[in-house]
Design an enzyme around this catalytic site. Structure first.
Site, mmCIF file in Angstrom:
data_model
loop_
_atom_site.group_PDB
_atom_site.id
_atom_site.type_symbol
_atom_site.label_atom_id
_atom_site.label_comp_id
_atom_site.label_asym_id
_atom_site.label_seq_id
_atom_site.Cartn_x
_atom_site.Cartn_y
_atom_site.Cartn_z
ATOM 1 N N LYS A 129 0.824 -1.204 0.000
ATOM 2 C CA LYS A 129 0.000 0.000 0.000
ATOM 3 C C LYS A 129 0.861 1.257 0.000
ATOM 4 O O LYS A 129 0.515 2.261 -0.623
ATOM 5 C CB LYS A 129 -0.940 0.000 1.208
ATOM 6 C CG LYS A 129 -2.124 -0.968 1.082
ATOM 7 C CD LYS A 129 -3.067 -0.827 2.257
ATOM 8 C CE LYS A 129 -4.350 -1.614 2.048
ATOM 9 N NZ LYS A 129 -4.127 -3.048 1.944
ATOM 10 N N GLU A 161 -3.042 6.919 8.153
ATOM 11 C CA GLU A 161 -3.763 7.880 7.317
ATOM 12 C C GLU A 161 -4.782 8.648 8.139
ATOM 13 O O GLU A 161 -5.300 8.138 9.144
ATOM 14 C CB GLU A 161 -4.491 7.156 6.175
ATOM 15 C CG GLU A 161 -3.569 6.508 5.168
ATOM 16 C CD GLU A 161 -4.341 5.823 4.052
ATOM 17 O OE1 GLU A 161 -5.565 5.659 4.183
ATOM 18 O OE2 GLU A 161 -3.707 5.456 3.054
ATOM 19 N N HIS A 169 -14.541 -3.237 8.732
ATOM 20 C CA HIS A 169 -13.873 -2.892 7.470
ATOM 21 C C HIS A 169 -14.105 -3.929 6.378
ATOM 22 O O HIS A 169 -13.411 -3.938 5.364
ATOM 23 C CB HIS A 169 -12.368 -2.685 7.678
ATOM 24 C CG HIS A 169 -12.034 -1.660 8.717
ATOM 25 N ND1 HIS A 169 -12.269 -0.314 8.539
ATOM 26 C CD2 HIS A 169 -11.526 -1.785 9.961
ATOM 27 C CE1 HIS A 169 -11.896 0.334 9.616
ATOM 28 N NE2 HIS A 169 -11.454 -0.528 10.490
ATOM 29 N N ARG A 218 -7.280 -7.931 -8.805
ATOM 30 C CA ARG A 218 -8.031 -9.176 -8.972
ATOM 31 C C ARG A 218 -9.495 -8.834 -9.188
ATOM 32 O O ARG A 218 -9.886 -7.678 -9.109
ATOM 33 C CB ARG A 218 -7.892 -10.040 -7.715
ATOM 34 C CG ARG A 218 -8.311 -9.310 -6.436
ATOM 35 C CD ARG A 218 -8.164 -10.176 -5.199
ATOM 36 N NE ARG A 218 -8.265 -9.429 -3.971
ATOM 37 C CZ ARG A 218 -9.382 -9.097 -3.362
ATOM 38 N NH1 ARG A 218 -10.539 -9.437 -3.901
ATOM 39 N NH2 ARG A 218 -9.388 -8.419 -2.229
#
Length: 674
Positions: A116, A200, A235, A292
């Site tokens: 990431k 973040e 999440h 994907r």
């Protein structure tokens, strides 16, 4: 020429791939573990090969073993599905080295998006907007906390190599940062073998909007519009829909072009999903790219009329994309609800067991069920507990939502706890109907989704009580008809007593609360009439049961509700589906002295099979109510076991790294006397 396709996955995605491949005339080869020897995808494939024991690390994640099988059967292509090896660059490289087509993007593209933090840097260079945050290599806890303090709370910790909500924690206060970081790192290491973290800024009311992109080897790229995946728990997505409510054509073009820019920046080929956070002011920020096919891809297929698995297979074979951007259009609206074996009332803890009865709603042009299980199959501890994806379509959002609600009320599963009632109530909330969506939706509307309001429960209890009484009568009628003395009062369950009124008490459990309801049978020449009373209500009711439909007249109000019983005596639970909500309840039968009151002891037990990760206190330590005592990992997620009250931990029966069976006592715990 016969093409052989090996599917390196399991469950509903394998079944879906096999269906499309067979329609295209492609020979299919499934792989399976010990736990999946009789699985649906194994039965559907033209061939199937055993690859190892039940744990995925010993079977579905064994890249070398899968390549060995592919070479043995002469496979031309390998489709990795989603999950397992689908985003594993080393596996894609192995396919390439063995001249087997990997149905997915090139190795450099997987490498680029596999981290990431690296992905953020690539997107920043490509001009794709990013959420403010720290994506650096220095991983010292002090530096990570320093960046969190600087950008201001709340912040989001994310595993750089993660996905599916694993290794992710929201942190709302500086004093909670260290514990959250440690937990996120543990989960990331267990799930991905990499504890590298990102920090973040956490947007407080964002929507999760993702773009389905497709690119071929000839430089062509398109986006097949967007999906709104804002409704999540832990999440992980719960209900997805396409197109995103309120999306303007201008914003759709902007976010779609940004997604294609992200794909072009890494030389992407095949199906991919670029995920964005959409803020309330219309600004959007890149989150990550999944290299994907996504679990929620069917909603895109329903509104676009395209088979994305077929697109994958054609693009992987070197063909050009079937359509250009100008030829794609949105038709109607679609929802996907993920039906899981899990307990929403217990923090969505995954459930295991046998699917003793499984009856999905009827499929049609409007309703689709993607599943990898059949009646009698087991939901094991080894894999994701998803039973099926329920997908519905109609010409607009309100009509599609009505179809979703109806289909959920028709879904029948016995043998394991499911989230069907939770999904039904969620889809019926006023906010969801009005598309007031953001990633905190479930937390904001808990009371409505879980039916916790006393007034709501009081309005539904008479229906539950009436159903129980009528169901008792129905069962007793069957017994009486087969009795040698059908007129004997001992054949009656109608609360008959000599010289006494026909009254009985029902103990009905909703969530963790027991509600006592009194039912008095009133004398009437017409249909049986009952007076039902409980805390805050007294009503007169009558009704009848036909099939799985209860027709009830309560104080002159006639209504029809659907019911779904978990067992013959309702002791295992029953769900009633009204127009506005679902109520799950259990009929608690009287204790006739057969139960041992001390059966549960003073220990804490494992909720399912799993592995002990950490012991959070020491033996002999005094703890407060709700304090975390043990952390265990099961079904790829961490679960915290907390003290039920203030007290003392006397002894731990297991140590970190040890496997435990569901129901095993983990802690000798002494509750405080006061």
């Amino acid at each position: 020429m016969l093409i052989k396709l090996l599917i390196a996955n399991r469950g509903e995605i394998s079944c879906r791939i096999i269906k499309t491949a067979k329609r295209m005339g492609i020979h299919t080869v499934a792989v399976y573990s010990d736990a999946d020897a009789d699985a649906l995808h194994v039965q559907m494939a033209d061939e199937a090969v055993h690859i190892g024991p039940a744990p995925s690390k010993d079977s579905y994640l064994q890249a070398e073993r899968i390549i060995e099988v592919a070479r043995k059967v002469g496979a031309d292509m390998i489709h990795p599905g989603y999950g397992f090896l689908s985003e594993n660059a080393e596996f894609a490289r192995l396919c390439e080295d063995n001249q087997i087509i990997f149905v997915g993007p090139p190795v450099p593209a997987i490498d680029a998006m596999g981290s990431k933090s690296a992905a953020k840097k690539i997107m920043e260079a490509a001009g794709v907007p990013l959420v403010p945050g720290y994506h650096g290599e220095d991983q010292s806890p002090a530096l990570l906390k320093q960046h969190a303090d600087k950008m201001g709370y709340p912040v989001l910790l994310k595993a750089a190599a993660g996905g599916g909500g694993k290794g992710m924690r929201q942190v709302h206060r500086a004093e909670d940062f260290d514990d959250a970081l440690a937990a996120a790192k543990r989960e990331a290491m267990a799930g991905f073998g990499d504890e590298h973290m990102l920090v973040e800024k956490y947007l407080t009311q964002p929507r999760h909007v993702e773009i389905q992109v497709f690119c071929d080897m000839h430089g062509n790229g398109v986006y097949l519009f967007e999906r709104d995946c804002s409704v999540q728990r832990r999440h992980q997505k719960v209900i997805e829909e396409a197109p995103a409510p309120g999306m303007t054509e201008v914003l759709r073009a902007q976010i779609g072009e940004a997604a294609l820019k992200a794909a072009a920046a890494i030389g992407y080929v095949g199906a991919g999903t670029v995920e964005f956070l959409l803020d309330t002011d219309g600004r959007f920020y890149f989150m990550e790219m999944n290299t994907r096919l996504q679990v929620e891809h069917p909603v895109t297929e329903m509104i676009s009329g395209q088979d994305l698995v077929e697109w994958q297979l054609r693009v992987a074979s070197g063909e050009e994309l079937p359509l250009k951007q100008s030829e794609l259009q949105i038709n109607g609206h679609a929802f996907e609800a993920r039906v899981y074996a899990e307990d929403p009332d217990n923090e969505f803890l995954p459930a295991t067991g046998s699917l003793n009865f499984l009856q999905p709603p009827d499929e049609s042009d409007y309703v689709r069920v993607d599943t990898g299980v059949r009646q009698g199959d087991k939901v094991s501890v080894y894999y994701d507990p998803m039973i099926a994806k329920l997908i519905v379509w109609d010409e607009d959002r309100p009509k599609a939502l009505r179809r979703l609600v109806k289909a959920l009320s028709e879904y029948r599963v016995r043998g394991v706890t499911t989230n069907i009632d939770f999904l039904y109530n969620l889809a019926n909330t006023k906010a969801f109907k009005q598309a007031q969506l953001d990633t905190g939706f479930i937390d904001k509307h808990q009371s409505e989704i879980f039916i916790k309001d006393k007034g709501d429960i009081a309005s539904l209890l008479p229906l539950a009580a009436l159903y129980l009484v009528l169901n008792q009568e129905h069962r007793q009628l069957s017994l009486t008809q087969n009795s040698q003395d059908p007129f004997s009062p001992w054949q009656s369950l109608s609360a008959w007593r000599a010289n006494e009124s026909h009254e009985q008490q029902l103990d009905i459990q909703i969530h963790d609360t027991l509600h006592q309801v009194k039912v008095l049978q009133l004398n009437t020449a017409a249909q049986s009439l009952y007076q039902i009373s409980g805390e805050g209500f007294t009503v007169q009711c009558q009704g009848h049961i036909e099939g799985d439909m209860l027709t009830a007249i309560i104080d002159g109000h006639r209504q029809k509700v659907t019911f779904s019983s978990q067992g013959a005596d309702d002791e295992e639970g029953c769900s009633l589906y009204t127009q506005h909500s679902a109520l799950h309840f259990r009929h608690i039968l009287p204790d006739l002295g057969l139960l041992d009151g001390d059966a549960h002891g003073t220990g804490l037990t494992a909720p399912m099979n799993g592995t002990i990760v950490n012991l959070m206190v020491k033996p002999g330590e005094q703890v407060s109510k709700g304090q975390v005592l043990v952390i265990m990992e099961a079904m790829k997620m961490e679960h915290s076991l907390k003290a039920p009250s203030a007290g003392k931990v006397v002894e731990f029966f297991y140590q970190p790294g040890e496997l435990v069976d569901g129901g095993a006592e983990l802690v000798n715990f002494e509750a405080s006397e006061s």
